[in-house]
Design a protein around this motif. Sequence first.
Motif, PDB file in Angstrom:
ATOM      1  N   LYS A  68       4.387   1.612  -0.524  1.00 57.06           N
ATOM      2  CA  LYS A  68       5.543   1.730  -1.422  1.00 57.06           C
ATOM      3  C   LYS A  68       5.366   1.015  -2.751  1.00 57.06           C
ATOM      4  O   LYS A  68       6.188   1.183  -3.640  1.00 57.06           O
ATOM      5  CB  LYS A  68       6.792   1.229  -0.710  1.00 57.06           C
ATOM      6  CG  LYS A  68       7.079   2.050   0.546  1.00 57.06           C
ATOM      7  CD  LYS A  68       8.474   1.877   1.031  1.00 57.06           C
ATOM      8  CE  LYS A  68       8.710   2.813   2.212  1.00 57.06           C
ATOM      9  NZ  LYS A  68      10.042   2.722   2.725  1.00 57.06           N
ATOM     10  N   GLY A  69       4.335   0.174  -2.866  1.00 63.90           N
ATOM     11  CA  GLY A  69       4.042  -0.477  -4.134  1.00 63.90           C
ATOM     12  C   GLY A  69       4.722  -1.820  -4.313  1.00 63.90           C
ATOM     13  O   GLY A  69       5.637  -2.189  -3.578  1.00 63.90           O
ATOM     14  N   GLU A  70       4.252  -2.540  -5.326  1.00 65.98           N
ATOM     15  CA  GLU A  70       4.762  -3.883  -5.574  1.00 65.98           C
ATOM     16  C   GLU A  70       6.203  -3.876  -6.059  1.00 65.98           C
ATOM     17  O   GLU A  70       6.982  -4.760  -5.701  1.00 65.98           O
ATOM     18  CB  GLU A  70       3.884  -4.632  -6.589  1.00 65.98           C
ATOM     19  CG  GLU A  70       4.324  -6.075  -6.754  1.00 65.98           C
ATOM     20  CD  GLU A  70       3.447  -6.907  -7.668  1.00 65.98           C
ATOM     21  OE1 GLU A  70       3.720  -8.118  -7.778  1.00 65.98           O
ATOM     22  OE2 GLU A  70       2.510  -6.367  -8.276  1.00 65.98           O
ATOM     23  N   GLN A  79       0.813  -1.219   0.000  1.00 68.35           N
ATOM     24  CA  GLN A  79       0.000   0.000   0.000  1.00 68.35           C
ATOM     25  C   GLN A  79       0.845   1.266   0.000  1.00 68.35           C
ATOM     26  O   GLN A  79       0.547   2.219  -0.717  1.00 68.35           O
ATOM     27  CB  GLN A  79      -0.943   0.019   1.205  1.00 68.35           C
ATOM     28  CG  GLN A  79      -2.071  -0.970   1.096  1.00 68.35           C
ATOM     29  CD  GLN A  79      -2.867  -1.090   2.397  1.00 68.35           C
ATOM     30  OE1 GLN A  79      -2.511  -0.523   3.418  1.00 68.35           O
ATOM     31  NE2 GLN A  79      -3.964  -1.845   2.336  1.00 68.35           N
TER      32      GLN A  79
END
Length: 172
Positions: free
Chosen positions: A50-52, A48
């Motif tokens: 920092k992203g994948e 959520q």
Amino acid sequence: MRIFFLGYMASGKSTIGKIVAKKYNLPFIDLDDYIEKKENKTVSEIFQSKGEIYFRKKENEYLKELVEAEDNFVLSLGGGTPCYGNNMDLITKSKNTISFYLRASISTIINRLKSEKEQRPLVANLKNDDLNEFVAKHLFERSYFYNQAKHTIAIDTKEIDEICNEIYSLLT
């Protein structure tokens, strides 16, 4: 000896890994838990905030850290771990390592995921109707990597002790 378990989410990697680790008196490491301790955030929070892409970079970094250590252990990988960076090469080329792909059918995975979707960032926001297509697509994309494991164990119709006994017979 270092034993790696890989496969799609909800295929039983952590459950089986803990049992095998206990049998061989080896430390058990769940890669997602390891990442959470290092990052001081849950996998969901990392996704959520920092992203994948950030997560996958950290996943590779921590996998490399574990592989380069001289320790013996049982390691349960995240479902996507083998498919990113050079992670599968790290696993297959690592010394004293044996890898197991716990292969589950789409229906087995979906039945397991329905009750635990909230804990799985990749599927948490999917409607149950969309889950089948999502899992089928992912399994197809990831099968190339999963099938590079030294051994494949089909788990659909087996009890936990049957799966473990099959693994034990391959380790001796």
